[in-house]
Motif scaffolding. Structure first.
Motif, PDB file in Angstrom:
ATOM      1  N   THR A   1     -12.503  15.194 -56.953  1.00 34.73           N
ATOM      2  CA  THR A   1     -13.250  16.378 -56.522  1.00 34.73           C
ATOM      3  C   THR A   1     -12.474  17.654 -56.848  1.00 34.73           C
ATOM      4  O   THR A   1     -13.036  18.609 -57.401  1.00 34.73           O
ATOM      5  CB  THR A   1     -13.549  16.305 -55.010  1.00 34.73           C
ATOM      6  OG1 THR A   1     -14.351  15.146 -54.762  1.00 34.73           O
ATOM      7  CG2 THR A   1     -14.268  17.539 -54.517  1.00 34.73           C
TER       8      THR A   1
ATOM      9  N   GLY B   1     -10.186  18.058 -59.113  1.00 35.18           N
ATOM     10  CA  GLY B   1     -10.105  18.223 -60.561  1.00 35.18           C
ATOM     11  C   GLY B   1     -11.368  18.838 -61.144  1.00 35.18           C
ATOM     12  O   GLY B   1     -11.303  19.739 -61.987  1.00 35.18           O
ATOM     13  N   VAL B   2     -12.532  18.360 -60.701  1.00 38.47           N
ATOM     14  CA  VAL B   2     -13.788  18.926 -61.199  1.00 38.47           C
ATOM     15  C   VAL B   2     -13.951  20.353 -60.680  1.00 38.47           C
ATOM     16  O   VAL B   2     -14.382  21.243 -61.416  1.00 38.47           O
ATOM     17  CB  VAL B   2     -14.995  18.043 -60.809  1.00 38.47           C
ATOM     18  CG1 VAL B   2     -16.305  18.687 -61.246  1.00 38.47           C
ATOM     19  CG2 VAL B   2     -14.863  16.661 -61.431  1.00 38.47           C
ATOM     20  N   TRP B   3     -13.600  20.588 -59.418  1.00 36.37           N
ATOM     21  CA  TRP B   3     -13.712  21.927 -58.834  1.00 36.37           C
ATOM     22  C   TRP B   3     -12.869  22.935 -59.632  1.00 36.37           C
ATOM     23  O   TRP B   3     -13.257  24.091 -59.792  1.00 36.37           O
ATOM     24  CB  TRP B   3     -13.281  21.901 -57.373  1.00 36.37           C
ATOM     25  CG  TRP B   3     -13.333  23.226 -56.700  1.00 36.37           C
ATOM     26  CD1 TRP B   3     -12.275  23.994 -56.308  1.00 36.37           C
ATOM     27  CD2 TRP B   3     -14.509  23.973 -56.341  1.00 36.37           C
ATOM     28  NE1 TRP B   3     -12.720  25.159 -55.725  1.00 36.37           N
ATOM     29  CE2 TRP B   3     -14.081  25.168 -55.733  1.00 36.37           C
ATOM     30  CE3 TRP B   3     -15.872  23.745 -56.484  1.00 36.37           C
ATOM     31  CZ2 TRP B   3     -14.966  26.132 -55.269  1.00 36.37           C
ATOM     32  CZ3 TRP B   3     -16.753  24.704 -56.022  1.00 36.37           C
ATOM     33  CH2 TRP B   3     -16.302  25.876 -55.418  1.00 36.37           C
ATOM     34  N   ALA B   4     -11.755  22.501 -60.162  1.00 36.51           N
ATOM     35  CA  ALA B   4     -10.865  23.393 -60.923  1.00 36.51           C
ATOM     36  C   ALA B   4     -11.351  23.608 -62.360  1.00 36.51           C
ATOM     37  O   ALA B   4     -10.781  24.409 -63.091  1.00 36.51           O
ATOM     38  CB  ALA B   4      -9.451  22.822 -60.935  1.00 36.51           C
ATOM     39  N   SER B   5     -12.426  22.924 -62.760  1.00 38.85           N
ATOM     40  CA  SER B   5     -12.923  23.018 -64.135  1.00 38.85           C
ATOM     41  C   SER B   5     -14.094  23.987 -64.254  1.00 38.85           C
ATOM     42  O   SER B   5     -14.607  24.490 -63.256  1.00 38.85           O
ATOM     43  CB  SER B   5     -13.362  21.628 -64.622  1.00 38.85           C
ATOM     44  OG  SER B   5     -14.611  21.282 -64.056  1.00 38.85           O
ATOM     45  N   ASP B   6     -14.538  24.192 -65.484  1.00 41.34           N
ATOM     46  CA  ASP B   6     -15.715  25.029 -65.738  1.00 41.34           C
ATOM     47  C   ASP B   6     -17.007  24.346 -65.297  1.00 41.34           C
ATOM     48  O   ASP B   6     -18.051  24.990 -65.235  1.00 41.34           O
ATOM     49  CB  ASP B   6     -15.815  25.362 -67.236  1.00 41.34           C
ATOM     50  CG  ASP B   6     -14.715  26.307 -67.692  1.00 41.34           C
ATOM     51  OD1 ASP B   6     -14.143  27.029 -66.847  1.00 41.34           O
ATOM     52  OD2 ASP B   6     -14.419  26.312 -68.901  1.00 41.34           O
ATOM     53  N   SER B   7     -16.955  23.063 -64.972  1.00 40.87           N
ATOM     54  CA  SER B   7     -18.135  22.302 -64.560  1.00 40.87           C
ATOM     55  C   SER B   7     -18.279  22.234 -63.041  1.00 40.87           C
ATOM     56  O   SER B   7     -19.054  21.437 -62.526  1.00 40.87           O
ATOM     57  CB  SER B   7     -18.051  20.882 -65.119  1.00 40.87           C
ATOM     58  OG  SER B   7     -18.005  20.914 -66.520  1.00 40.87           O
ATOM     59  N   ARG B   8     -17.575  23.066 -62.325  1.00 39.56           N
ATOM     60  CA  ARG B   8     -17.499  23.003 -60.859  1.00 39.56           C
ATOM     61  C   ARG B   8     -18.845  23.091 -60.154  1.00 39.56           C
ATOM     62  O   ARG B   8     -18.981  22.628 -59.036  1.00 39.56           O
ATOM     63  CB  ARG B   8     -16.563  24.081 -60.349  1.00 39.56           C
ATOM     64  CG  ARG B   8     -17.127  25.474 -60.489  1.00 39.56           C
ATOM     65  CD  ARG B   8     -16.187  26.605 -60.158  1.00 39.56           C
ATOM     66  NE  ARG B   8     -15.436  26.382 -58.964  1.00 39.56           N
ATOM     67  CZ  ARG B   8     -14.355  27.050 -58.641  1.00 39.56           C
ATOM     68  NH1 ARG B   8     -13.909  28.006 -59.410  1.00 39.56           N
ATOM     69  NH2 ARG B   8     -13.717  26.795 -57.528  1.00 39.56           N
TER      70      ARG B   8
ATOM     71  N   ALA C   1     -21.100  16.470 -63.123  1.00 38.32           N
ATOM     72  CA  ALA C   1     -19.673  16.425 -63.441  1.00 38.32           C
ATOM     73  C   ALA C   1     -18.896  15.624 -62.391  1.00 38.32           C
ATOM     74  O   ALA C   1     -17.988  14.853 -62.733  1.00 38.32           O
ATOM     75  CB  ALA C   1     -19.115  17.844 -63.553  1.00 38.32           C
ATOM     76  N   TYR C   2     -19.253  15.776 -61.124  1.00 39.68           N
ATOM     77  CA  TYR C   2     -18.584  15.024 -60.058  1.00 39.68           C
ATOM     78  C   TYR C   2     -18.928  13.537 -60.159  1.00 39.68           C
ATOM     79  O   TYR C   2     -18.038  12.684 -60.053  1.00 39.68           O
ATOM     80  CB  TYR C   2     -18.978  15.582 -58.685  1.00 39.68           C
ATOM     81  CG  TYR C   2     -18.463  16.984 -58.474  1.00 39.68           C
ATOM     82  CD1 TYR C   2     -17.178  17.214 -57.983  1.00 39.68           C
ATOM     83  CD2 TYR C   2     -19.248  18.084 -58.795  1.00 39.68           C
ATOM     84  CE1 TYR C   2     -16.696  18.507 -57.819  1.00 39.68           C
ATOM     85  CE2 TYR C   2     -18.770  19.377 -58.633  1.00 39.68           C
ATOM     86  CZ  TYR C   2     -17.495  19.587 -58.154  1.00 39.68           C
ATOM     87  OH  TYR C   2     -17.014  20.863 -57.994  1.00 39.68           O
TER      88      TYR C   2
ATOM     89  N   ALA D   1     -17.163  12.007 -63.239  1.00 35.98           N
ATOM     90  CA  ALA D   1     -15.718  11.894 -63.022  1.00 35.98           C
ATOM     91  C   ALA D   1     -15.393  10.776 -62.025  1.00 35.98           C
ATOM     92  O   ALA D   1     -14.409  10.039 -62.207  1.00 35.98           O
ATOM     93  CB  ALA D   1     -15.149  13.225 -62.534  1.00 35.98           C
TER      94      ALA D   1
END
Length: 161
Positions: free
Chosen positions: A70, A72-79, A84-85, A88
């Motif tokens: 969670t 890692g995805v939150w820190a990405s452009d796909s947040r 994306a979650y 992942a």
């Protein structure tokens, strides 16, 4: 001209609404029952014997992995994308057919203020995540399953990809 007071009142009202919604979700999730066809983190159906013997350490490890994904995805452009979650979480071994996710957009087409996603972890527990502007930092928890076996309250979108 806007006054600082009126902006503060709106922020407090928004926070109060968020707090009430969160409290309602927690109350709904604590009044839960088991699901008929649970899944383990490997995606295989869980048996009552397997679930009963599952150690708290295993659930803690699953929550740690869920939380790490969670973040890692939150820190990405796909947040802001529920997919994306889900993708992942699947990559690290959680079963997609045991997951739920809410819509990325509101009914009027705006970005969702809050996005929730979950994995049915056992016949009695769910890994639940919440992210979004109204949440601030990502929130994850191991919570009881709902009486109907689901993990999330309300409408969710199909995971058909």
């Amino acid at each position: 001209m806007r006054h600082r007071y009126s902006v503060s009142v709106r922020r407090c009202a928004h926070f109060g609404s968020l707090l009430a919604s969160t409290a309602a979700l927690v109350l709904a999730l604590t009044a839960c029952g088991p699901m008929a066809t649970p899944h383990t983190s490997s995606g295989a159906p869980a048996t009552p014997e397997a679930d009963a013997s599952a150690a708290p350490a295993e659930a803690d490890a699953a929550l740690a992995s869920f939380t790490e994904v969670t973040a890692g995805v939150w820190a990405s452009d796909s947040r802001a994308q529920g997919r994306a979650y889900i993708d992942a979480l699947e990559v690290v071994g959680f079963a997609k057919d045991a997951m739920q996710v809410t819509a990325d957009r509101s009914t009027v087409g705006n970005a969702a203020e809050s996005l929730q996603f979950s994995v049915a972890w056992s016949d009695t527990q769910c890994l639940v995540g919440q992210v979004g502007p109204s949440t601030g930092e990502p929130v994850t928890a191991l919570l009881p399953r709902l009486a109907d076996g689901a993990c999330l309250v309300g409408a969710t979108r199909p995971i058909d990809w």
